[in-house]
Motif scaffolding. Sequence first.
Motif, short mmCIF file in Angstrom:
data_model
loop_
_atom_site.label_atom_id
_atom_site.label_comp_id
_atom_site.label_asym_id
_atom_site.label_seq_id
_atom_site.Cartn_x
_atom_site.Cartn_y
_atom_site.Cartn_z
N ASP A 21 -3.41 8.37 -19.24
CA ASP A 21 -2.06 7.91 -19.60
C ASP A 21 -1.19 7.69 -18.37
O ASP A 21 -0.50 6.68 -18.25
N GLN A 22 -1.21 8.68 -17.46
CA GLN A 22 -0.34 8.58 -16.28
C GLN A 22 -0.75 7.42 -15.37
O GLN A 22 0.10 6.68 -14.87
N LEU A 23 -2.05 7.26 -15.16
CA LEU A 23 -2.50 6.16 -14.31
C LEU A 23 -2.34 4.81 -15.00
O LEU A 23 -2.14 3.80 -14.33
N ALA A 24 -2.42 4.79 -16.33
CA ALA A 24 -2.17 3.54 -17.04
C ALA A 24 -0.71 3.13 -16.86
O ALA A 24 -0.41 1.94 -16.67
N LEU A 25 0.18 4.10 -16.90
CA LEU A 25 1.58 3.82 -16.64
C LEU A 25 1.79 3.35 -15.21
O LEU A 25 2.51 2.38 -14.94
N LYS A 26 1.15 4.04 -14.26
CA LYS A 26 1.26 3.64 -12.86
C LYS A 26 0.69 2.24 -12.67
O LYS A 26 1.21 1.45 -11.87
N ALA A 27 -0.38 1.91 -13.40
CA ALA A 27 -0.96 0.57 -13.31
C ALA A 27 0.06 -0.48 -13.74
O ALA A 27 0.17 -1.55 -13.12
N ALA A 28 0.81 -0.18 -14.80
CA ALA A 28 1.84 -1.12 -15.25
C ALA A 28 2.92 -1.29 -14.19
O ALA A 28 3.36 -2.41 -13.89
N LEU A 29 3.35 -0.16 -13.59
CA LEU A 29 4.34 -0.22 -12.52
C LEU A 29 3.82 -1.01 -11.32
O LEU A 29 4.49 -1.91 -10.80
N SER A 84 0.83 -1.21 0.00
CA SER A 84 0.00 0.00 0.00
C SER A 84 0.86 1.25 0.00
O SER A 84 0.58 2.22 -0.72
N LEU A 85 1.92 1.24 0.80
CA LEU A 85 2.79 2.41 0.87
C LEU A 85 3.47 2.66 -0.47
O LEU A 85 3.57 3.80 -0.93
N VAL A 86 3.94 1.59 -1.11
CA VAL A 86 4.59 1.75 -2.41
C VAL A 86 3.60 2.28 -3.45
O VAL A 86 3.93 3.16 -4.26
N PHE A 87 2.36 1.78 -3.43
CA PHE A 87 1.37 2.18 -4.42
C PHE A 87 0.83 3.59 -4.19
O PHE A 87 0.42 4.26 -5.14
N LEU A 88 0.83 4.04 -2.94
CA LEU A 88 0.19 5.32 -2.61
C LEU A 88 1.18 6.46 -2.41
O LEU A 88 0.89 7.60 -2.78
N VAL A 89 2.32 6.18 -1.79
CA VAL A 89 3.27 7.25 -1.46
C VAL A 89 4.15 7.51 -2.69
O VAL A 89 5.24 7.00 -2.82
N GLY A 90 3.63 8.28 -3.59
CA GLY A 90 4.36 8.62 -4.80
C GLY A 90 3.59 9.66 -5.59
O GLY A 90 2.37 9.73 -5.52
N PRO A 91 4.32 10.48 -6.34
CA PRO A 91 3.66 11.57 -7.06
C PRO A 91 2.72 11.11 -8.16
O PRO A 91 1.75 11.80 -8.47
N LEU A 92 2.96 9.94 -8.76
CA LEU A 92 2.09 9.48 -9.85
C LEU A 92 0.66 9.24 -9.36
O LEU A 92 -0.29 9.42 -10.11
N ALA A 93 0.53 8.81 -8.11
CA ALA A 93 -0.81 8.56 -7.57
C ALA A 93 -1.62 9.84 -7.56
O ALA A 93 -2.83 9.84 -7.86
N ILE A 94 -0.97 10.96 -7.24
CA ILE A 94 -1.66 12.25 -7.18
C ILE A 94 -1.76 12.87 -8.57
O ILE A 94 -2.84 13.29 -9.01
N LEU A 95 -0.62 12.92 -9.28
CA LEU A 95 -0.60 13.54 -10.60
C LEU A 95 -1.55 12.83 -11.56
O LEU A 95 -2.31 13.45 -12.29
#
Length: 264
Positions: free
Chosen positions: A164-172, A141-152
Amino acid sequence: MPGLGTLVNVAAIVVGGSLGLALGGRLPERTRTVVTDALGLVVLLIAALNAAEVLSPDLTTAVGSAAPTLIVLGSLLVGGIAGSLLRVEERLEQLGRLVRAALTRRTAAVGAQGGARQPSAAGGTAAPAAERFVEGFVSSSLVFLVGPLAILGALSDGLGNGIDQLALKAALDGFTAVAFAAALGAGVLASALPVLLYQGAFTLLGVLLGSVLPDAHIAALTATGGLLLVGVALRLLRIRDLPVADLLPALLVAPALTALAAAF
């Protein structure tokens, strides 16, 4: 549709976590590194597309042709100073450590009340399943949430700029979930819920901002966010560990500076 990016992200975590449970610890470290590098390059591409909004006709019409670059620069400087003084990145890391420590202590206390641990087949002590579940849940949860991509990404989705940004985050996150679930078990799957709530809230905020902010202000915010994504890419590529979270206040400064420049 606002919120689609977060739903894709949640699905990626569930699928990746399920795959990790099936694979166990058989995923090579080299494979993880190559995939992370590839995703870092894609982040650079998305960052460039977002940063190109500095040339948006709406923004140049509102503030002139020379001001957009200065607005982005001023946003990063003011936002970076504010974020560093507030120690945003450090506080996020501290919050993560506190949450992990609190849940780990609570689980350990429950295990102690429940009696002694069962001996393992190797003659040692087997960790309780509940403790392993909590560790997997908290860590992922910390890895998935504590990061700028989650907000941006969530803000961009809510503002109508695409997923696009969340699709990239989804891949990560999906690939990370494979590794976490292989090591820490089913608790990783449960981390999809806080991701849904957290990013859903920022998506809703983006929808609300999109209904009140003029297009010029949104363009300045998007361009500034694009440069923050460059920082994310540099971290993924292990080039420079920039404190991107300290720069997040720049997203609040960009619309304010745009309004100020448009007034003169």
